[in-house]
Design an enzyme around this catalytic site. Structure first.
Site, PDB file in Angstrom:
ATOM      1  N   ARG A  36     -41.371 -30.633 -73.825  1.00 12.78           N
ATOM      2  CA  ARG A  36     -42.371 -29.958 -73.745  1.00 12.78           C
ATOM      3  C   ARG A  36     -42.294 -28.467 -74.632  1.00 12.78           C
ATOM      4  O   ARG A  36     -43.241 -27.948 -75.140  1.00 12.78           O
ATOM      5  CB  ARG A  36     -43.010 -29.522 -72.120  1.00 12.78           C
ATOM      6  CG  ARG A  36     -43.551 -30.430 -71.667  1.00 12.78           C
ATOM      7  CD  ARG A  36     -43.877 -29.896 -69.957  1.00 12.78           C
ATOM      8  NE  ARG A  36     -44.818 -30.816 -69.665  1.00 12.78           N
ATOM      9  CZ  ARG A  36     -45.396 -30.855 -68.388  1.00 12.78           C
ATOM     10  NH1 ARG A  36     -44.479 -29.955 -67.582  1.00 12.78           N
ATOM     11  NH2 ARG A  36     -46.132 -31.727 -67.859  1.00 12.78           N
ATOM     12  N   LYS A 203     -47.042 -38.325 -54.225  1.00 12.08           N
ATOM     13  CA  LYS A 203     -48.118 -37.989 -53.445  1.00 12.08           C
ATOM     14  C   LYS A 203     -49.339 -38.657 -53.568  1.00 12.08           C
ATOM     15  O   LYS A 203     -49.787 -38.776 -54.908  1.00 12.08           O
ATOM     16  CB  LYS A 203     -48.343 -36.402 -53.452  1.00 12.08           C
ATOM     17  CG  LYS A 203     -47.413 -35.745 -52.286  1.00 12.08           C
ATOM     18  CD  LYS A 203     -47.906 -34.328 -52.070  1.00 12.08           C
ATOM     19  CE  LYS A 203     -46.862 -33.509 -51.220  1.00 12.08           C
ATOM     20  NZ  LYS A 203     -46.935 -32.112 -51.760  1.00 12.08           N
TER      21      LYS A 203
HETATM   22  P1  AMP Z   1     -45.280 -36.793 -58.495  1.00 14.53           P
HETATM   23  O1  AMP Z   1     -44.618 -35.407 -58.738  1.00 14.53           O
HETATM   24  O2  AMP Z   1     -45.979 -36.773 -57.234  1.00 14.53           O
HETATM   25  O3  AMP Z   1     -45.360 -37.332 -59.836  1.00 14.53           O
HETATM   26  O4  AMP Z   1     -43.571 -37.325 -57.938  1.00 14.53           O
HETATM   27  C1  AMP Z   1     -42.576 -37.599 -58.617  1.00 14.53           C
HETATM   28  C2  AMP Z   1     -41.550 -37.653 -57.505  1.00 14.53           C
HETATM   29  O5  AMP Z   1     -41.719 -38.918 -56.725  1.00 14.53           O
HETATM   30  C3  AMP Z   1     -40.072 -37.839 -58.125  1.00 14.53           C
HETATM   31  O6  AMP Z   1     -39.400 -36.604 -57.980  1.00 14.53           O
HETATM   32  C4  AMP Z   1     -39.369 -38.859 -57.245  1.00 14.53           C
HETATM   33  O7  AMP Z   1     -38.323 -38.639 -56.919  1.00 14.53           O
HETATM   34  C5  AMP Z   1     -40.685 -39.087 -56.177  1.00 14.53           C
HETATM   35  N1  AMP Z   1     -40.379 -40.333 -55.399  1.00 14.53           N
HETATM   36  C6  AMP Z   1     -40.816 -41.414 -55.996  1.00 14.53           C
HETATM   37  N2  AMP Z   1     -40.780 -42.477 -55.280  1.00 14.53           N
HETATM   38  C7  AMP Z   1     -40.337 -41.896 -53.903  1.00 14.53           C
HETATM   39  C8  AMP Z   1     -40.110 -42.365 -52.835  1.00 14.53           C
HETATM   40  N3  AMP Z   1     -40.357 -44.050 -52.498  1.00 14.53           N
HETATM   41  N4  AMP Z   1     -39.951 -41.683 -51.801  1.00 14.53           N
HETATM   42  C9  AMP Z   1     -39.757 -40.370 -51.933  1.00 14.53           C
HETATM   43  N5  AMP Z   1     -39.991 -39.575 -52.979  1.00 14.53           N
HETATM   44  C10 AMP Z   1     -40.501 -40.676 -54.060  1.00 14.53           C
END
Ligand code: AMP
Length: 400
Positions: A36, A203
């Site tokens: 970025r 999420k």
């Molecule tokens: P986001 O910010 O919603 O794109 O999420 C990214 C984050 O999701 C990353 O830091 C991952 O560590 C987390 N993540 C992915 N899979 C899982 C899971 N099965 N359980 C908990 N966290 C997760």
């Protein structure tokens, strides 16, 4: 219509550039992917070459408003900017956003100098889209440039309210923003099919709307990462202690129902890497999605899911990927995301990777050069593809 920086007369002027320097860092505070920052350089260099006095502003993480917490400081970004721009510019950082230090340092800028303001979100007015704060920000520049594609989906002061202080001759998109928007516009207008969306991350709530709208655009959807468990639970699976958003089970069902009705193929992980705790040093098991033991949690997709998803994208002509398949930050749970990256890179499709984490995965996997386009915007790119008008783009739009 949107002007770009080249359409404006900026020579010698004070130029305020809204950047997106929200880069991932490791536990020691090191920047793990400076894409970025590097992506913002063409606009910054252009301004240096036009002898502008340059003010850079960005948010960074989610500090509590009003609190100047050290860990959210842009100081490491400042150092990286100095390294990247080398002797091309004199780059300073302010201790505050619109306070005395920022004002004094801005006033003493010479042609070609750069001043980086502190984290915009140190001030409550940023996320509140506050007019008074916006006016203070606007007072730093004769010209406003938005090069923060990754933040354009947020109606924040530096993205939205601030632009009211500039007429169409004095506000425009930077080079990065222009490139991103042009690319996504093409994908939205005429995606070559089959069009597959791969969505992961933690999420559902943050991506719920995007998922609902994506159903109208794509031919297949693959869900991975933490958000898969809300869907698995909605189908009646036992998910143990996996991440879940219980208040969204009905929404998850509605999304799956809509997909079915629209003939959009919907894929969830068929197996998982599970562990009794959220830690790198824990025991792990590879199990089918139906067999998560009570008290355990799914932290990555398993090898069968990786193979299934490879089959699913085999005939794809366009793929957008947003969100990791597991907790990729921990080696033990990174294989699903790395394999997903390799499999996407191996297709002959137009491949679009969106979001800081996802770009970080592609980088770790060594696949960045194989991807058609790595966007600096995660949420923003999803919202653009769903067909939403992004506040940051609306703010720059004008009628011919
Ligand atoms: P986001 O910010 O919603 O794109 O999420 C990214 C984050 O999701 C990353 O830091 C991952 O560590 C987390 N993540 C992915 N899979 C899982 C899971 N099965 N359980 C908990 N966290 C997760």
């Amino acid at each position: 219509m949107m002007k770009t920086i080249k359409d404006l007369d900026i020579t010698g002027k004070r130029v305020f550039i809204r950047c997106d320097f929200n880069v991932p860092i490791d536990s020691d505070g090191n920047i793990t992917d400076d894409r970025r920052i590097r992506a913002a350089l063409p606009t910054i260099r252009y301004c240096i070459d036009h002898e502008c006095k340059i003010i850079l502003a960005s948010h960074y993480g989610r500090p509590e408003a009003g609190k100047y917490e050290e860990k959210y400081s842009l100081s490491s970004v400042h150092i990286r900017l100095q390294t990247l721009l080398k002797l091309a510019a004199n780059i300073n950082i302010a201790n505050d956003v619109v306070g005395e230090d920022a004002k004094a340092k801005a006033a003493s800028l010479k042609a070609g100098d750069v001043l980086l303001l502190e984290n915009l979100r140190y001030e409550a007015g940023e996320t509140e889209n506050d007019d008074t704060f916006a006016k203070e920000l606007a007072s730093f520049g004769d010209v406003y440039i938005n090069d923060a594609f990754g933040a354009c989906h947020r109606k924040h002061a530096s993205i939205y309210a601030m632009t009211k202080e500039f007429d169409t001759e004095h506000k425009a998109a930077g080079f990065l923003m222009n490139k991103e928007v042009n690319f996504f516009q093409k994908v939205i207008e005429e995606p070559v099919r089959p069009f597959v969306a791969i969505v992961g991350g933690s999420k559902v709530s943050g991506k719920l709307k995007a998922l609902t709208n994506l159903i109208k655009k794509v031919d297949k959807i693959i869900i991975g990462g933490g958000m898969a468990f809300t869907f698995l639970k909605a189908q009646g699976y036992e998910i143990g202690n996996s991440l879940v958003e219980n208040d969204l089970l009905d929404d998850a069902r509605a999304i799956m129902y809509k997909a079915k009705k629209a003939g959009v193929k919907f894929y969830l992980p068929v197996d998982l890497v599970v562990a009794p705790e959220f830690s790198e040093n824990t025991e792990t098991k590879y199990l089918p999605s139906q067999e998560i033991p009570a008290g355990w949690m799914g932290l990555d997709i398993g090898p069968a899911s990786s193979r299934l998803f490879r089959e699913v994208i085999n005939d794809a002509q366009t793929i957008i990927w947003n969100g990791p398949m597991g907790v990729y930050e921990m080696d033990k749970f990174s294989k699903g995301s790395i394999k997903m990256s390799h499999n996407i890179a191996d297709t002959h499709a137009t491949t679009i990777v969106g979001g800081g984490d996802t770009a970080d995965v592609a980088q770790k996997a060594g696949d960045v050069d194989e991807m058609t386009f790595v966007s600096t915007g995660g949420g923003a790119s999803l919202e653009l593809i769903e067909g939403k008008v992004l506040p940051g783009l609306e703010a720059l739009a004008y009628q011919e």
